[in-house]
Design a protein around this motif. Structure first.
Motif, PDB file in Angstrom:
ATOM      1  N   CYS A  36      -2.735  82.643  86.173  1.00  0.00           N
ATOM      2  CA  CYS A  36      -3.372  81.343  85.932  1.00  0.00           C
ATOM      3  C   CYS A  36      -4.319  81.474  84.747  1.00  0.00           C
ATOM      4  O   CYS A  36      -5.054  82.466  84.636  1.00  0.00           O
ATOM      5  N   ARG A  37      -4.277  80.472  83.883  1.00  0.00           N
ATOM      6  CA  ARG A  37      -5.191  80.408  82.751  1.00  0.00           C
ATOM      7  C   ARG A  37      -5.241  78.954  82.292  1.00  0.00           C
ATOM      8  O   ARG A  37      -4.194  78.301  82.202  1.00  0.00           O
ATOM      9  N   PRO A  38      -6.423  78.409  82.009  1.00  0.00           N
ATOM     10  CA  PRO A  38      -6.498  77.022  81.539  1.00  0.00           C
ATOM     11  C   PRO A  38      -5.622  76.797  80.310  1.00  0.00           C
ATOM     12  O   PRO A  38      -5.526  77.655  79.434  1.00  0.00           O
ATOM     13  N   GLY A  39      -4.982  75.648  80.293  1.00  0.00           N
ATOM     14  CA  GLY A  39      -4.097  75.318  79.186  1.00  0.00           C
ATOM     15  C   GLY A  39      -2.654  75.682  79.432  1.00  0.00           C
ATOM     16  O   GLY A  39      -1.771  75.284  78.661  1.00  0.00           O
ATOM     17  N   GLN A  40      -2.385  76.466  80.497  1.00  0.00           N
ATOM     18  CA  GLN A  40      -1.020  76.817  80.855  1.00  0.00           C
ATOM     19  C   GLN A  40      -0.515  75.890  81.960  1.00  0.00           C
ATOM     20  O   GLN A  40      -1.288  75.369  82.763  1.00  0.00           O
ATOM     21  N   ASP A  41       0.779  75.687  82.002  1.00  0.00           N
ATOM     22  CA  ASP A  41       1.409  74.984  83.116  1.00  0.00           C
ATOM     23  C   ASP A  41       1.743  76.024  84.168  1.00  0.00           C
ATOM     24  O   ASP A  41       2.773  76.703  84.100  1.00  0.00           O
ATOM     25  N   MET A 109      -8.975  76.828  94.156  1.00  0.00           N
ATOM     26  CA  MET A 109     -10.267  76.848  93.465  1.00  0.00           C
ATOM     27  C   MET A 109     -10.322  75.834  92.330  1.00  0.00           C
ATOM     28  O   MET A 109     -11.410  75.489  91.852  1.00  0.00           O
ATOM     29  N   GLY A 110      -9.150  75.365  91.895  1.00  0.00           N
ATOM     30  CA  GLY A 110      -9.115  74.363  90.835  1.00  0.00           C
ATOM     31  C   GLY A 110      -9.858  73.087  91.179  1.00  0.00           C
ATOM     32  O   GLY A 110     -10.123  72.259  90.304  1.00  0.00           O
ATOM     33  N   GLN A 111     -10.228  72.914  92.445  1.00  0.00           N
ATOM     34  CA  GLN A 111     -11.045  71.762  92.837  1.00  0.00           C
ATOM     35  C   GLN A 111     -12.491  71.889  92.359  1.00  0.00           C
ATOM     36  O   GLN A 111     -13.207  70.894  92.259  1.00  0.00           O
ATOM     37  N   VAL A 112     -12.933  73.134  92.087  1.00  0.00           N
ATOM     38  CA  VAL A 112     -14.327  73.352  91.711  1.00  0.00           C
ATOM     39  C   VAL A 112     -14.494  74.137  90.416  1.00  0.00           C
ATOM     40  O   VAL A 112     -15.614  74.310  89.936  1.00  0.00           O
ATOM     41  N   CYS A 113     -13.400  74.647  89.839  1.00  0.00           N
ATOM     42  CA  CYS A 113     -13.514  75.456  88.628  1.00  0.00           C
ATOM     43  C   CYS A 113     -12.146  75.589  87.978  1.00  0.00           C
ATOM     44  O   CYS A 113     -11.119  75.278  88.586  1.00  0.00           O
ATOM     45  N   GLU A 114     -12.126  76.044  86.745  1.00  0.00           N
ATOM     46  CA  GLU A 114     -10.876  76.390  86.081  1.00  0.00           C
ATOM     47  C   GLU A 114     -10.591  77.868  86.338  1.00  0.00           C
ATOM     48  O   GLU A 114     -11.464  78.723  86.130  1.00  0.00           O
TER      49      GLU A 114
END
Length: 347
Positions: A36-41, A109-114
C-alpha cells in the motif's frame, strides 16, 4: 516417544542455522515493493466491504470509508513465512499472504490515515527459535529493509505519522523508535503514536506507554489472550495498554472487533469463508489488562454476547499457554486504536 519428537523438532530447527544475507535492501522507489502506498490503486485505497454481525447473528454488508485526514500510517506486517529453518523470506514477488494480512490488519486504517505498507524480506518463524546471536544477522537484514522503506517514506512525505506493526512488524518498528526516531527531534514531533502490537518489549525509555489519548508520541502495546486461559508467559517482560481505554485496568467494551472467517467453522453459518471475507462485530467483546508478579502482562479478552453466537467458540489454537490469542491481536485492537487516534488528532 517424547525423546523422538524432541529430536525431530531439534533436527527441523537445525535444517537452517544461518542467514543467507543480501547486501542490498529492496528498492523502495519501485511500486512493486509497496503493498500500500498513497497514489497507487491498491487494497488500501479501496478496501472491500465487511460483513457486520449483530448479537443475533444477522449479517449486513458495510462499506469501508477512506479519508485523507492529513496523517500517515507506516505499517509493517507480521511473520508470514512459517518455515522452521533459520533464514529470510526473499521472494518479493509472490505477495498473496502479505496482501491478505495487510488487508485484514491495515487496509481499514485508511479511515484515519493514508497507509504506507512496504514489502520486506522478513525472517522465518524458525529464526525466532534460535539463540539470539544466530538470529541477530537475520533480524538485522529484515530491519534494514524496513529502515530503507521508512527513509523512502520520509523522502516522500513530511506529514504527521503513526508507526504500526504486529509481531515481527512490531519488533521492527520498535527498532525504528529506538534507532531512528529517538534522537531526531523533528521526527519525534511528527510521531503521533506508535502501535507495536504483539511485541514482548515495545516500551522504550524515550517513548513511554500511553496513559490516555492526549499524550503525544507514546506507545500503545498489548498481546491478547482469551478469558479463561492462563496469562501467556512470553519469555521476557511484556506490557499492556488497553486499546479501548488507555490507562484503565477495568473491563472495557471493544468496539468493532474485526475477524477473518475460519474455513473449518465459518461464522455465522451462512457466510461463505474466503481469505478476503472479514466479519465485524460492533459489540459483544470486552477486554482488560492483566499482569503477574513475573512482569508479564496481557490483554484479557472475553465474549459477553450470547454463548451460541461466540465467533471464537471451537476455534483451535487460541488457548496456547505460550502465544495466547496472539494471532488475533490486531483483530481486537484495530478499531479501538483508530478511535484513540481520532481523539488525539482528528476533529
Amino acid at each position: 516417544m517424547v525423546s523422538y519428537i524432541g529430536g525431530m523438532w531439534m533436527l527441523l530447527l537445525a535444517l537452517g542455522d544461518r542467514c543467507d544475507l543480501d547486501p542490498e535492501t529492496l528498492d523502495y522507489s519501485q511500486p512493486e515493493h509497496w503493498i500500500c502506498r498513497p497514489g497507487q490503486d491498491d487494497l488500501c485505497s479501496a478496501p472491500p466491504p465487511v460483513l457486520q454481525v449483530d448479537l443475533q447473528g444477522d449479517v449486513q454488508e458495510v462499506e469501508v470509508p477512506v479519508a485523507d485526514t492529513g496523517i500517515d500510517c507506516f505499517f509493517v506486517y507480521p511473520t508470514m513465512d512459517m518455515r522452521l529453518a533459520v533464514g529470510l523470506h526473499k521472494d518479493a514477488t509472490d505477495l498473496e499472504d502479505e496482501q491478505r494480512i495487510t488487508l485484514w490488519q491495515a487496509a481499514h486504517m485508511g479511515q484515519v490515515c493514508e497507509v504506507w505498507a512496504p514489502v520486506y524480506r522478513q525472517v522465518t518463524i524458525g529464526t525466532y527459535f534460535r539463540r539470539e546471536k544466530r538470529a541477530e544477522p537475520c533480524l538485522d537484514s529484515a530491519y534494514d529493509d524496513v529502515l530503507a522503506a521508512f527513509e523512502a517514506y520520509l523522502a516522500a512525505s513530511d506529514r504527521p505519522f503513526i508507526l504500526a506493526g504486529h509481531s515481527q512488524g512490531a519488533h521492527h518498528i520498535t527498532r525504528l523508535l529506538d534507532e531512528r526516531i529517538a534522537d531526531d527531534p523533528a521526527l519525534r514531533e511528527r510521531l503521533v503514536v506508535a502501535w507495536p502490537i504483539g511485541s514482548p518489549r515495545p516500551e522504550t525509555e524515550q517513548f513511554p506507554l500511553c496513559s490516555d489519548s492526549a499524550e503525544p508520541g507514546c506507545v500503545m502495546a498489548f498481546r491478547s489472550y482469551l478469558d479463561g486461559n492462563p496469562l501467556p508467559e512470553l519469555g521476557s517482560p511484556s506490557q499492556c495498554v488497553n486499546p479501548a481505554a488507555p490507562g484503565s485496568l477495568d473491563w472495557q467494551p471493544l468496539p468493532d472487533v474485526l475477524l477473518p472467517t475460519v474455513p473449518e467453522r465459518p461464522t455465522p453459518a451462512e457466510v461463505e469463508p474466503a481469505l478476503t471475507t472479514l466479519l465485524r462485530y460492533p459489540e459483544g467483546f470486552s477486554a482488560r489488562c492483566q499482569s503477574d508478579d513475573e512482569g508479564h502482562a496481557g490483554l484479557q479478552v472475553r465474549w459477553d454476547g450470547p454463548p451460541d453466537q461466540d465467533p471464537l467458540r471451537g476455534v483451535e489454537g487460541l488457548d496456547s499457554v505460550v502465544a495466547g490469542a496472539h494471532i488475533l491481536d490486531f483483530a481486537f485492537g484495530l478499531y479501538p486504536l483508530m478511535d484513540d487516534l481520532k481523539r488525539r488528532r482528528l476533529p
